[in-house]
Design an enzyme around this catalytic site. Structure first.
Site, PDB file in Angstrom:
ATOM      1  N   PRO A   2       0.760  -1.239   0.000  1.00  5.46           N
ATOM      2  CA  PRO A   2       0.000   0.000   0.000  1.00  5.46           C
ATOM      3  C   PRO A   2       0.797   1.300   0.000  1.00  5.46           C
ATOM      4  O   PRO A   2       1.030   1.885   1.040  1.00  5.46           O
ATOM      5  CB  PRO A   2      -0.838  -0.105   1.284  1.00  5.46           C
ATOM      6  CG  PRO A   2      -0.048  -0.970   2.194  1.00  5.46           C
ATOM      7  CD  PRO A   2       0.898  -1.756   1.365  1.00  5.46           C
ATOM      8  N   GLU A   3       1.185   1.807  -1.147  1.00  5.14           N
ATOM      9  CA  GLU A   3       1.550   3.214  -1.261  1.00  5.14           C
ATOM     10  C   GLU A   3       0.431   3.840  -2.085  1.00  5.14           C
ATOM     11  O   GLU A   3      -0.543   3.154  -2.419  1.00  5.14           O
ATOM     12  CB  GLU A   3       2.939   3.372  -1.901  1.00  5.14           C
ATOM     13  CG  GLU A   3       4.020   2.775  -0.995  1.00  5.14           C
ATOM     14  CD  GLU A   3       5.456   3.174  -1.325  1.00  5.14           C
ATOM     15  OE1 GLU A   3       5.655   4.237  -1.939  1.00  5.14           O
ATOM     16  OE2 GLU A   3       6.362   2.420  -0.958  1.00  5.14           O
ATOM     17  N   LYS A  52      -2.800   7.939   0.735  1.00  3.15           N
ATOM     18  CA  LYS A  52      -3.058   6.539   1.053  1.00  3.15           C
ATOM     19  C   LYS A  52      -4.453   6.324   1.626  1.00  3.15           C
ATOM     20  O   LYS A  52      -4.735   5.277   2.203  1.00  3.15           O
ATOM     21  CB  LYS A  52      -1.976   6.033   2.024  1.00  3.15           C
ATOM     22  CG  LYS A  52      -0.569   6.134   1.431  1.00  3.15           C
ATOM     23  CD  LYS A  52       0.509   5.920   2.472  1.00  3.15           C
ATOM     24  CE  LYS A  52       1.884   6.264   1.879  1.00  3.15           C
ATOM     25  NZ  LYS A  52       2.928   6.323   2.917  1.00  3.15           N
ATOM     26  N   ARG A 258      11.827   3.626  10.019  1.00  2.00           N
ATOM     27  CA  ARG A 258      11.662   2.952   8.724  1.00  2.00           C
ATOM     28  C   ARG A 258      13.036   2.690   8.137  1.00  2.00           C
ATOM     29  O   ARG A 258      13.988   3.408   8.414  1.00  2.00           O
ATOM     30  CB  ARG A 258      10.854   3.830   7.755  1.00  2.00           C
ATOM     31  CG  ARG A 258       9.518   4.307   8.291  1.00  2.00           C
ATOM     32  CD  ARG A 258       8.617   3.185   8.745  1.00  2.00           C
ATOM     33  NE  ARG A 258       8.277   2.272   7.671  1.00  2.00           N
ATOM     34  CZ  ARG A 258       7.335   2.520   6.760  1.00  2.00           C
ATOM     35  NH1 ARG A 258       6.624   3.616   6.809  1.00  2.00           N
ATOM     36  NH2 ARG A 258       7.097   1.638   5.820  1.00  2.00           N
TER      37      ARG A 258
END
Length: 269
Positions: A2-3, A52, A258
């Site tokens: 999911p981007e 998103k 991240r």
DNA sequence: TAAGTATGTTAAG
DNA sequence: TTAACCTACTTAC
């Protein structure tokens, strides 16, 4: 998955399959059951995507707001829908199609006003044609934060995630630790245009590809194989592997929880 | 069977 | 900065 490209693709897919039709709405897993019961059988009459965030609109009945988070996944297909498993948070079903949502961070029934408020908190989205890169530039050009962090900040640019971040910085030979204020206007304009291009291609193919064969040196031979996540990339999740362009080892480091990836040879300060 | 990982975000400390 | 949330897949034992 999911981007932003995934979300915009889901918006298109839902529009094509369900818009204008009465839709059976249910929540086999239970956590959306109350709202599902109230929306059940209404007409889906619009969809929207910003960054998103996915919005499914029901005639005179507000929207379902969906955010996949890190784990959320969709399964879409032709009717009949398979027996629902106990992880399906939201199921839509028409005579012809079904759509199953699992593991989302957000699945909530909201009003027009709440939808507006969510959009207002987001920066411009390269996949929304009318969105303005100047709004992002106003923040970036004044910021002492790294470009890598700014690109992931949804208030600055909406829709970019960890893969597009790493790849677009590589494609523009920009060190991820450069500060926003040290980026030039020309660099930002090129990044924005490239994101729009890459992400549109991502919507079309439903995966992220950033490698262009014509940019690979002949000496490197064949283009890289398809990576685990499905697309062909220069640096994302290629830590300690040789750069496709210069051959140096791709580096990785944690940045704001991240994993960041970049080539120390190609991306200079 | 368990542990580790993932393309994300928010809230608490 | 850390924990929490949600699911599914891969790897280790």
């Amino acid at each position: 998955m999911p981007e932003g490209h995934t979300i915009h693709r889901l918006a298109e897919d839902h529009l094509m399959r369900f818009a204008g039709w009465e839709v059976a709405v249910s929540s086999p897993q239970g956590r959306f059951a109350e709202s599902a019961a109230l929306l059940d059988g209404r007409i889906l009459d619009g969809v929207d995507a910003h960054g998103k965030h996915l919005f499914l609109g029901f005639k005179e009945s507000g929207w379902i707001h969906i955010h996949l988070g890190l784990f959320g996944k969709y399964a879409l297909g032709p009717a009949p829908a398979p027996p629902a498993t106990d992880t399906v948070r939201l199921r839509l079903a028409s005579d012809d199609y079904f759509s199953d949502l699992r593991g989302p961070t957000t699945c909530a029934w909201i009003t027009d006003g709440e939808k507006l408020a969510i959009s207002d908190r987001l920066g411009p989205d390269p996949l929304r044609n009318r969105d303005d890169p100047d709004r992002a530039w106003a923040r970036i050009s004044r910021s002492r934060t790294t470009v890598a962090a700014l690109l992931m900040d949804q208030k600055v640019v909406a829709g970019v995630g960890n893969v597009y971040r790493a790849e677009v910085l590589f494609r523009h030979a920009i060190d991820p630790y450069r500060l926003g204020k040290d980026l030039t206007r020309a660099e930002w304009d090129a990044i924005w245009a490239d994101l729009a291009l890459l992400m549109r291609e991502g919507v079309r193919n439903n995966r992220i590809d950033t490698v262009r064969d014509e940019h690979l040196p002949e000496a490197m031979g064949r283009p890289p194989r398809v990576d685990d996540h499905g697309g062909e990339v220069y640096v994302y999740r290629r830590a300690n592997m040789p750069c496709h362009i210069c051959g140096r080892e791709i580096r990785t480091a944690a940045l704001a929880a991240r994993n960041l990836f970049w080539c120390p040879g190609c991306q200079v300060r």
